[in-house]
Enzyme design. Structure first.
Site, PDB file in Angstrom:
ATOM      1  N   HIS A  58      39.180  26.558  23.100  1.00 37.52           N
ATOM      2  CA  HIS A  58      38.656  27.784  22.964  1.00 37.52           C
ATOM      3  C   HIS A  58      37.841  27.416  22.059  1.00 37.52           C
ATOM      4  O   HIS A  58      37.932  28.349  20.593  1.00 37.52           O
ATOM      5  CB  HIS A  58      39.222  28.653  22.733  1.00 37.52           C
ATOM      6  CG  HIS A  58      38.842  30.040  23.242  1.00 37.52           C
ATOM      7  ND1 HIS A  58      38.602  31.133  23.751  1.00 37.52           N
ATOM      8  CD2 HIS A  58      37.661  30.618  22.191  1.00 37.52           C
ATOM      9  CE1 HIS A  58      38.017  32.057  24.035  1.00 37.52           C
ATOM     10  NE2 HIS A  58      37.798  32.087  22.391  1.00 37.52           N
ATOM     11  N   ASN A 117      33.093  34.296  32.710  1.00 38.67           N
ATOM     12  CA  ASN A 117      33.873  35.181  32.014  1.00 38.67           C
ATOM     13  C   ASN A 117      32.850  36.823  31.833  1.00 38.67           C
ATOM     14  O   ASN A 117      31.275  35.859  31.843  1.00 38.67           O
ATOM     15  CB  ASN A 117      33.570  35.039  30.244  1.00 38.67           C
ATOM     16  CG  ASN A 117      34.955  34.066  29.875  1.00 38.67           C
ATOM     17  OD1 ASN A 117      36.059  34.241  30.774  1.00 38.67           O
ATOM     18  ND2 ASN A 117      35.116  33.518  29.153  1.00 38.67           N
ATOM     19  N   ARG A 170      47.087  35.539  29.068  1.00 38.58           N
ATOM     20  CA  ARG A 170      45.505  34.230  28.889  1.00 38.58           C
ATOM     21  C   ARG A 170      45.215  34.200  27.168  1.00 38.58           C
ATOM     22  O   ARG A 170      44.481  34.974  26.465  1.00 38.58           O
ATOM     23  CB  ARG A 170      44.047  34.226  29.588  1.00 38.58           C
ATOM     24  CG  ARG A 170      43.348  33.951  29.482  1.00 38.58           C
ATOM     25  CD  ARG A 170      41.770  33.441  29.470  1.00 38.58           C
ATOM     26  NE  ARG A 170      40.883  32.251  29.299  1.00 38.58           N
ATOM     27  CZ  ARG A 170      40.174  33.007  28.200  1.00 38.58           C
ATOM     28  NH1 ARG A 170      39.372  33.709  28.423  1.00 38.58           N
ATOM     29  NH2 ARG A 170      38.805  31.654  28.117  1.00 38.58           N
ATOM     30  N   GLU A 183      33.970  28.804  28.047  1.00 39.36           N
ATOM     31  CA  GLU A 183      32.890  29.284  27.645  1.00 39.36           C
ATOM     32  C   GLU A 183      31.843  27.168  26.837  1.00 39.36           C
ATOM     33  O   GLU A 183      31.919  27.832  26.133  1.00 39.36           O
ATOM     34  CB  GLU A 183      32.417  30.210  26.735  1.00 39.36           C
ATOM     35  CG  GLU A 183      32.741  31.688  27.196  1.00 39.36           C
ATOM     36  CD  GLU A 183      32.841  32.618  26.748  1.00 39.36           C
ATOM     37  OE1 GLU A 183      32.436  32.204  25.345  1.00 39.36           O
ATOM     38  OE2 GLU A 183      33.026  34.186  27.369  1.00 39.36           O
ATOM     39  N   TYR A 198      30.253  40.060  30.237  1.00 38.15           N
ATOM     40  CA  TYR A 198      29.867  40.794  29.358  1.00 38.15           C
ATOM     41  C   TYR A 198      28.370  41.639  29.533  1.00 38.15           C
ATOM     42  O   TYR A 198      28.348  42.910  29.795  1.00 38.15           O
ATOM     43  CB  TYR A 198      29.325  40.491  28.431  1.00 38.15           C
ATOM     44  CG  TYR A 198      30.970  40.172  27.212  1.00 38.15           C
ATOM     45  CD1 TYR A 198      32.135  40.776  27.238  1.00 38.15           C
ATOM     46  CD2 TYR A 198      30.902  38.519  27.845  1.00 38.15           C
ATOM     47  CE1 TYR A 198      33.612  40.949  26.338  1.00 38.15           C
ATOM     48  CE2 TYR A 198      32.938  37.505  27.547  1.00 38.15           C
ATOM     49  CZ  TYR A 198      33.434  39.679  26.715  1.00 38.15           C
ATOM     50  OH  TYR A 198      34.940  38.896  26.402  1.00 38.15           O
ATOM     51  N   GLU A 215      37.308  37.035  31.227  1.00 33.70           N
ATOM     52  CA  GLU A 215      37.333  37.677  29.965  1.00 33.70           C
ATOM     53  C   GLU A 215      36.472  38.795  30.763  1.00 33.70           C
ATOM     54  O   GLU A 215      35.344  38.608  31.349  1.00 33.70           O
ATOM     55  CB  GLU A 215      36.574  36.926  28.981  1.00 33.70           C
ATOM     56  CG  GLU A 215      37.572  35.921  27.986  1.00 33.70           C
ATOM     57  CD  GLU A 215      36.249  35.792  26.562  1.00 33.70           C
ATOM     58  OE1 GLU A 215      35.583  35.995  26.533  1.00 33.70           O
ATOM     59  OE2 GLU A 215      37.032  34.502  26.987  1.00 33.70           O
TER      60      GLU A 215
HETATM   61  O1  IFM Z   1      34.933  36.901  20.855  1.00 34.99           O
HETATM   62  C1  IFM Z   1      34.795  36.186  21.718  1.00 34.99           C
HETATM   63  C2  IFM Z   1      34.919  35.448  23.069  1.00 34.99           C
HETATM   64  O2  IFM Z   1      35.621  34.433  22.287  1.00 34.99           O
HETATM   65  C3  IFM Z   1      34.292  34.727  23.939  1.00 34.99           C
HETATM   66  N1  IFM Z   1      33.232  35.394  24.828  1.00 34.99           N
HETATM   67  C4  IFM Z   1      33.144  36.434  24.337  1.00 34.99           C
HETATM   68  C5  IFM Z   1      34.615  36.963  23.459  1.00 34.99           C
HETATM   69  C6  IFM Z   1      33.404  38.786  22.383  1.00 34.99           C
HETATM   70  O3  IFM Z   1      31.965  37.552  21.976  1.00 34.99           O
END
Ligand code: IFM
Length: 476
Positions: free
Chosen positions: A125, A300, A81, A170, A302, A377
């Site tokens: 992006h 995405n 991607r 995002e 984290y 992500e």
């Molecule tokens: O690096 C970023 C990415 O560009 C978008 N999502 C989170 C990642 C980590 O912060």
């Protein structure tokens, strides 16, 4: 009796990918007619990024893309991607396309396909052409129409060879870090502008999706990638903390998935922000344009977000993991306090909690039944350094990936239709306001020489991709 599920083996068609974005890796910012984007301007403004670092060279992917694709193929990845730099394709953000800009992406896609790697294109992006920001940026309605024009250009150029499309990555970050807290480009700090930006990003998604479909084969899938937050209360039994969860969930998630998936902004969001705006920038017909059927949804993930009512705890610096600023990225939510989720953290200070990924997937499985999901992500930053023998050993990242991929597998076993996973990120790269300080790559980049060295996590992930099964994780 249902078949017992092997917890670490994935369906044969599952995509094992890695993700990147244009400004974070390409460099070559002044080549072949490319003009500045808001990130060029922002990163060149003193004090905006760590050490004043910029994406001018980044990891020079523009010139090294062939080697980078070969690296992915050697690892065994089956999907990639990447995002398109709007300023390379339409330097002023409007008007005819620059063929040489499009040619770069045609060559990249051809290289991927030749190596059996399925491309997924993200159109936006975060790198808006600066001329469009000068004309008002995302708070300005016309930007959504400009995006649709750009989507059509790229769809015409690559729609014959790319099946998976993502309109926006995002949009929360574009709207609220870009226009409310100002820690991202263009660095504005106006809460009302951030809400307008959110709406126009939604509109851009809807108009862009229609534009893509008008020029692409019907088999292609159109999606968007949300950094949907998993928002949890500090005290689950406390009604005020639950109200704080509602507010942040609306501002993080509902503001996008409300109009996109359900055709309406949440009433609770409109009420919570009513002292800032009456939302009269939402015009007749907008919600219909935004509420396009999606072919898939990108998630995405984290780390989860932990909140309470602001007076439940003494006020301290905001710890929502989105960078230091005197301005909040959460318009209308001054009565909410953010807390550090307990547990081990990555180099970003983000708590590692794979259960949040499972929760997120199950939420969308329930709220959007039948919609295929991709994890577009997921990954972790660590302070990686080569050993004296030149190898880069990153067992923490292996453990992170194992934990999160196991959560994905559990969700599939629980009935979720997750079709693929894109590790963030293929390469160490420009981590926005943090410059090159945070390394998210599965492949280590020596920034002095730009040489690439697969870390042990890349080798581990490659084995998973080749076998469809998560290899054992080393324990200390
Ligand atoms: O690096 C970023 C990415 O560009 C978008 N999502 C989170 C990642 C980590 O912060």
């Amino acid at each position: 009796m249902p078949e017992p599920v092997n917890p670490v083996t994935f369906p044969p068609s599952f995509l094992w990918g890695a993700a990147t974005s244009a400004y974070q890796i390409e460099g070559a910012v002044r080549e072949d007619g490319r003009t500045p984007s808001i990130w060029d301007t922002f990163s060149h403004t003193p004090g905006k990024t760590s050490g004043g670092e910029t994406g001018d060279i980044a990891v020079d992917h523009y010139h090294r893309y062939r080697d980078d694709v070969a690296l992915m193929a050697d690892l065994g990845l089956t999907a990639y991607r990447f995002s398109i730099s709007w300023s390379r394709v339409q330097p002023t953000g409007r008007g005819p396309a620059v063929q040489v800009g499009l040619d770069f992406y045609r060559r990249l896609v051809d290289e991927l396909l030749a190596k059996g790697i399925k491309p997924a294109v993200t159109l936006y992006h975060w790198d808006l052409p600066q001329e469009l920001e000068d004309a008002g940026g995302w708070p300005e309605r016309d930007t959504a129409h400009r995006f649709a024009e750009y989507a059509q250009i790229v769809g015409e150029a690559l729609g014959d060879r790319v099946e998976n499309w993502i309109t926006l990555n995002e949009p929360w970050c574009s709207a609220f870090l870009g226009y409310a807290s100002g820690v991202h480009a263009p660095g504005r700090t106006d809460p009302v502008a951030s809400l307008k930006a959110a709406h126009h990003l939604n509109l851009a998604h809807g108009l862009g999706a229609s534009a893509l479909r008008s020029v692409m084969p019907a088999r292609n899938a159109v999606a968007l990638s949300l950094n949907s937050s998993v928002v949890r209360p500090l005290s689950p039994g406390n009604a005020e903390d639950l109200a704080a969860v509602r507010k942040i969930d609306d501002l993080a998630n509902g503001v996008f998935h409300g109009p996109i998936l359900k055709g309406a902004y949440p009433e609770t969001l409109l009420t919570a922000t009513s002292s800032l705006t009456d939302w009269s920038f939402v015009l007749d017909g907008d919600l219909r344009s935004i509420n396009q059927p999606l072919d898939a949804l990108g998630l995405n993930y984290y780390t989860p977000t932990l909140v309470s009512a602001a007076d439940a705890e003494p006020k301290g610096p905001r710890s929502d993991g989105h960078g230091a600023s005197d301005h909040s990225p959460w318009p209308g939510a001054d009565d909410v306090a953010f807390h550090q989720t307990p547990g081990e953290r990555t180099e970003m200070g983000w708590t590692i909690d794979p259960s949040g990924l499972h929760e997120l997937i199950m939420r969308y499985t329930e709220e959007a039944p039948g919609l295929p999901l991709y994890i577009t992500e997921n990954g972790a930053a660590y302070d990686d350094k080569p050993d004296p023998d030149g190898r880069v050993h990153d067992p923490e990242r292996v453990a992170y990936l194992h934990g999160h991929l196991s959560a994905v597998r559990r969700a599939i076993a629980d009935g979720a239709d997750v079709r693929g996973y894109y590790l963030w990120s293929l390469l160490d790269n420009f981590e926005w306001a943090y410059g090159y300080e945070k390394r998210f790559g599965a492949v280590y980049v020596d920034y002095a020489t730009l040489t690439r060295t697969p870390k042990s996590s890349a080798l581990w992930y490659g084995r998973a991709a080749r076998t469809g099964t998560l290899p054992e994780v080393e324990t200390a």
